[in-house]
Design a protein around this motif. Structure first.
Motif, PDB file in Angstrom:
ATOM      1  N   ARG A 194       0.824  -1.199   0.000  1.00 18.26           N
ATOM      2  CA  ARG A 194       0.000   0.000   0.000  1.00 18.26           C
ATOM      3  C   ARG A 194       0.862   1.256   0.000  1.00 18.26           C
ATOM      4  O   ARG A 194       0.584   2.224  -0.715  1.00 18.26           O
ATOM      5  CB  ARG A 194      -0.939  -0.007   1.205  1.00 18.26           C
ATOM      6  CG  ARG A 194      -1.917   1.168   1.221  1.00 18.26           C
ATOM      7  CD  ARG A 194      -2.980   0.961   2.280  1.00 18.26           C
ATOM      8  NE  ARG A 194      -2.380   0.719   3.596  1.00 18.26           N
ATOM      9  CZ  ARG A 194      -3.081   0.397   4.684  1.00 18.26           C
ATOM     10  NH1 ARG A 194      -4.394   0.258   4.602  1.00 18.26           N
ATOM     11  NH2 ARG A 194      -2.479   0.192   5.841  1.00 18.26           N
ATOM     12  N   ARG A 198       1.230   4.202  -3.008  1.00 19.74           N
ATOM     13  CA  ARG A 198       1.075   5.630  -2.729  1.00 19.74           C
ATOM     14  C   ARG A 198       2.258   6.434  -3.259  1.00 19.74           C
ATOM     15  O   ARG A 198       2.084   7.554  -3.744  1.00 19.74           O
ATOM     16  CB  ARG A 198       0.934   5.846  -1.225  1.00 19.74           C
ATOM     17  CG  ARG A 198      -0.399   5.413  -0.649  1.00 19.74           C
ATOM     18  CD  ARG A 198      -0.396   5.532   0.866  1.00 19.74           C
ATOM     19  NE  ARG A 198      -1.668   5.122   1.447  1.00 19.74           N
ATOM     20  CZ  ARG A 198      -1.862   4.961   2.757  1.00 19.74           C
ATOM     21  NH1 ARG A 198      -0.851   5.180   3.615  1.00 19.74           N
ATOM     22  NH2 ARG A 198      -3.039   4.579   3.197  1.00 19.74           N
ATOM     23  N   GLN A 205      -5.331   4.253  -6.226  1.00 18.34           N
ATOM     24  CA  GLN A 205      -5.614   4.544  -4.829  1.00 18.34           C
ATOM     25  C   GLN A 205      -6.241   3.302  -4.190  1.00 18.34           C
ATOM     26  O   GLN A 205      -6.990   2.563  -4.838  1.00 18.34           O
ATOM     27  CB  GLN A 205      -6.571   5.735  -4.687  1.00 18.34           C
ATOM     28  CG  GLN A 205      -7.919   5.531  -5.357  1.00 18.34           C
ATOM     29  CD  GLN A 205      -8.810   6.748  -5.253  1.00 18.34           C
ATOM     30  OE1 GLN A 205      -8.395   7.784  -4.723  1.00 18.34           O
ATOM     31  NE2 GLN A 205     -10.032   6.638  -5.747  1.00 18.34           N
ATOM     32  N   ARG A 222      -7.808   6.543  -9.963  1.00 16.24           N
ATOM     33  CA  ARG A 222      -8.287   7.818  -9.442  1.00 16.24           C
ATOM     34  C   ARG A 222      -9.200   8.516 -10.466  1.00 16.24           C
ATOM     35  O   ARG A 222      -8.998   8.369 -11.691  1.00 16.24           O
ATOM     36  CB  ARG A 222      -7.110   8.733  -9.109  1.00 16.24           C
ATOM     37  CG  ARG A 222      -6.251   8.236  -7.966  1.00 16.24           C
ATOM     38  CD  ARG A 222      -5.122   9.184  -7.656  1.00 16.24           C
ATOM     39  NE  ARG A 222      -4.283   8.699  -6.571  1.00 16.24           N
ATOM     40  CZ  ARG A 222      -4.557   8.895  -5.272  1.00 16.24           C
ATOM     41  NH1 ARG A 222      -5.634   9.596  -4.925  1.00 16.24           N
ATOM     42  NH2 ARG A 222      -3.754   8.410  -4.345  1.00 16.24           N
TER      43      ARG A 222
END
Length: 633
Positions: A194, A198, A205, A222
């Protein structure tokens, strides 16, 4: 006072000659023709195709007026449309014996009848738009869902590569709709993945509430990335369509965006809707895959065994079978350029340039698969063909890839052209189609031509009656303006539409306005008591500022239409803007040359023929051709 030096008259003569030469092709019209072009990337059209066309037509008893090869297609001209239709049927049977697998595009066309001596000077008629020439109109809708799925596939592949580089373990990565799922039940790995997403994947996301307890990390695209993907898909599809249609020699196609997910395609001169669809279907997709080097794969290549599970069979240009794996390593989206050239042994080759992401993926592929073959597959109309399947000799970095092998210089150029044209970012569906026949186009041309001619004759009649000889000068200047405008449009190979004809008629009305300003200014000078020579000089000099101001402001409006308009509005703006420029030359420079030539050498000029000159301070009227009465009268 009113004399032009010789060099100014030379400019006028040269401008007239250029105008006449480049406007003449528009008077010869068009002849019906049949165009034979390549229907597949591997099918070449050359001089041999010309011989086949001539032989087929001769056997059918058809005599074309001309058969020519223009580098991309063979075009046969005929005198009548009946011969054109018969020839199309004959050539369709000869070049496409199997309708299910067409190898050539045999389409109807209209070609200009420009004489050879004019064509040798580069003179050609204006292109006619769909509303004047006839043709086909399509409205296509882009499948944005497919574009997003393709983007999700690319992101999943990139994420898989990054996790492998960093040694992060996971239970598998799959695409589910527009989302990417990473299977992992280890909480540490879950948090690591994760955090990696990012930092290195801004387009993804993590879904809210995701945890290691669920055993999978769901990553979604996104919203801002979705909008970007949709915009890029539309632009790429438009570029690809334009490249493909241009390859087939369709004159001045119109390809425009309509709304957020639709594209308008207009093909002037194409009357066969089925063939037009075939042209739109010629959109290639490029894929890079590894060749199946297993024993089962090699047996399938030799034809001694079935195709292994997880692999597919495609043919090379020479008919040799190649068994490739289903996994797509790279697509045409990662290709930024393709140029034909030569390799180190001076053999023909194709040099490819990849984008940043493609360079990284290709470097990894070549590093991990040295000694294996990699196939470059070109898909057209759902059918794939192996362009080349070279052996990977070493790791290739830097984004520069070279394709070489048993290919000629022509094949290298053709392959580079196909690869440059790119692929569709998303499939499209035709949701509207419309055909405009040539008879309706001819009727529109006739009506537009009549409107311009009648407007021109009425203006000329009024000017000659009201301004007498100066009206004749103005009419000649207006004629020159029309010739120069048509010549400019022909030189620029602009597309003339019905709004363009309206702009042509408007240009005549605005052009004569400058002559009216000059003539009225000369009359004012005569009323003020100036001599005829002084009145002519002052009339042209003092009217120039007004003419310049009015034309510049109108030109600004035309440029605004050109910049912010689209479709018919831009066509109107182009003709309107060029009409303003030609009118300033003809109304001021050319007309003054005529006046100077007629009156300039008369030293004792008594009068000018400019109509009745009214004097506001007396009731006496000066008859045309005489000087105004003096104040003593």
């Amino acid at each position: 006072m009113n004399r032009y030096p010789l060099w100014k008259y030379a400019i006028i003569v040269v401008a007239l000659l250029i105008g006449l030469i480049y406007s003449l092709p528009n008077l010869f019209g068009e002849s019906p023709a049949v165009q034979v072009s390549s229907g597949k990337a591997t099918v070449k059209v050359d001089n041999g195709t010309t011989a086949r066309v001539e032989a087929a037509l001769a056997e059918a008893g058809l005599k074309p007026s001309l058969v020519q090869f223009d580098g991309n297609s063979v075009k046969a001209r005929f005198e009548t449309t009946d011969e054109q239709l018969k020839a199309r049927d004959v050539l369709e049977r000869v070049f496409n014996p199997d309708p299910a697998v067409p190898t050539h595009v045999v389409a109807l066309n209209l070609l200009p009848r420009t004489p050879a001596w004019l064509a040798s000077l580069g003179a050609a008629p204006m292109y006619l738009g769909l509303d004047l020439r006839g043709g086909v109109h399509f409205l296509l809708e882009v499948d944005m869902a497919a574009a997003l799925q393709r983007r999700a596939d690319v992101l999943a592949t990139d994420l898989r590569s990054v996790l492998r580089e960093k040694g992060i373990r996971h239970g598998g990565i799959n695409r589910s709709g527009n989302a990417v799922e990473v299977r992992t039940s280890d909480e540490a790995n879950f948090d690591t993945i994760r955090d990696l997403v990012r930092s290195q994947f801004p387009d993804l996301q993590a879904a809210e509430g995701a945890s290691a307890a669920s055993g999978r990390l769901v990553l979604t695209i996104r919203p801002e990335t979705i909008r970007t993907v949709q915009e890029q898909a539309l632009k790429q599809n438009m570029t690809t369509l334009h490249n493909r249609i241009n390859e087939l020699g369709v004159a001045e196609p119109v390809i425009q965006q309509q709304g957020a997910n639709r594209i308008v395609v207009q093909l002037p001169g194409v009357q066969d809707t089925a063939k037009a669809k075939d042209i739109l279907g010629r959109t290639a997709t490029l894929e890079l895959r590894l060749v199946d080097e297993s024993a089962e794969g090699r047996a399938a290549e030799r034809g001694t065994g079935p195709v292994p599970f997880g692999s597919e069979r495609y043919l090379e240009r020479n008919g040799q079978a190649v068994i490739v794996k289903r996994e797509v390593l790279l697509t045409g989206e990662n290709l930024t350029d393709a140029q034909a050239g030569f390799d180190d042994t001076q053999q023909p080759a194709v040099h490819l340039t990849l984008d940043g992401k493609g360079s990284r993926v290709f470097r990894d592929i070549t590093r991990e698969n040295i000694g294996k073959r990699m196939a470059i597959i070109l898909f057209e109309k759902g059918q794939g063909e192996v362009v080349t399947a070279p052996v990977i000799r070493s790791e290739i970095g830097g984004g520069r890839v070279q394709i070489s092998g048993a290919m000629t210089t022509v094949e290298a150029n053709d392959t580079a052209l196909l690869l440059r044209a790119g692929s569709l970012a998303a499939p499209m569906e035709i949701i509207e189609e419309r055909t405009i026949g040539p008879s309706l186009g001819a009727e529109n041309i006739q009506r537009g031509f009549n409107s311009v001619v009648w407007g021109f004759l009425v203006i000329v009649g009024f000017m000659c009656v009201y301004y007498m000889l100066f009206g004749v000068f103005s009419s000649i200047a207006l004629t020159v303006n029309l010739v120069l405008l048509v010549a400019l449009l022909s030189l620029l190979q602009a597309t003339l539409t019905l709004p363009g004809i309206a702009a042509l008629a408007l240009a005549l009305g605005m052009a004569i306005d400058s002559n009216v300003l000059i003539n009225e200014r000369i009359r004012e000078e005569l009323r003020a008591g100036a001599s005829p020579q002084a009145a002519i000089h002052a009339g042209f000099e003092r009217a120039w500022a007004t003419i310049l101001d009015s034309n510049v402001t109108t030109l600004i409006a035309a440029l605004a239409l050109l910049m912010f308009g689209s479709g018919p509005v831009r066509g109107f703006a182009v003709v309107h803007a060029l009409g303003i420029l030609t009118s300033m030359f003809s109304a001021v420079f050319f007309m003054r040359g005529l006046v100077n030539l007629w009156y300039g050498r008369q030293k004792k000029l008594k009068s000018v023929s400019i109509g009745q000159v009214w004097r506001p301070d007396t009731t006496v009227v000066s008859v045309a051709g005489t000087a105004p009465a003096s104040d003593k009268e």
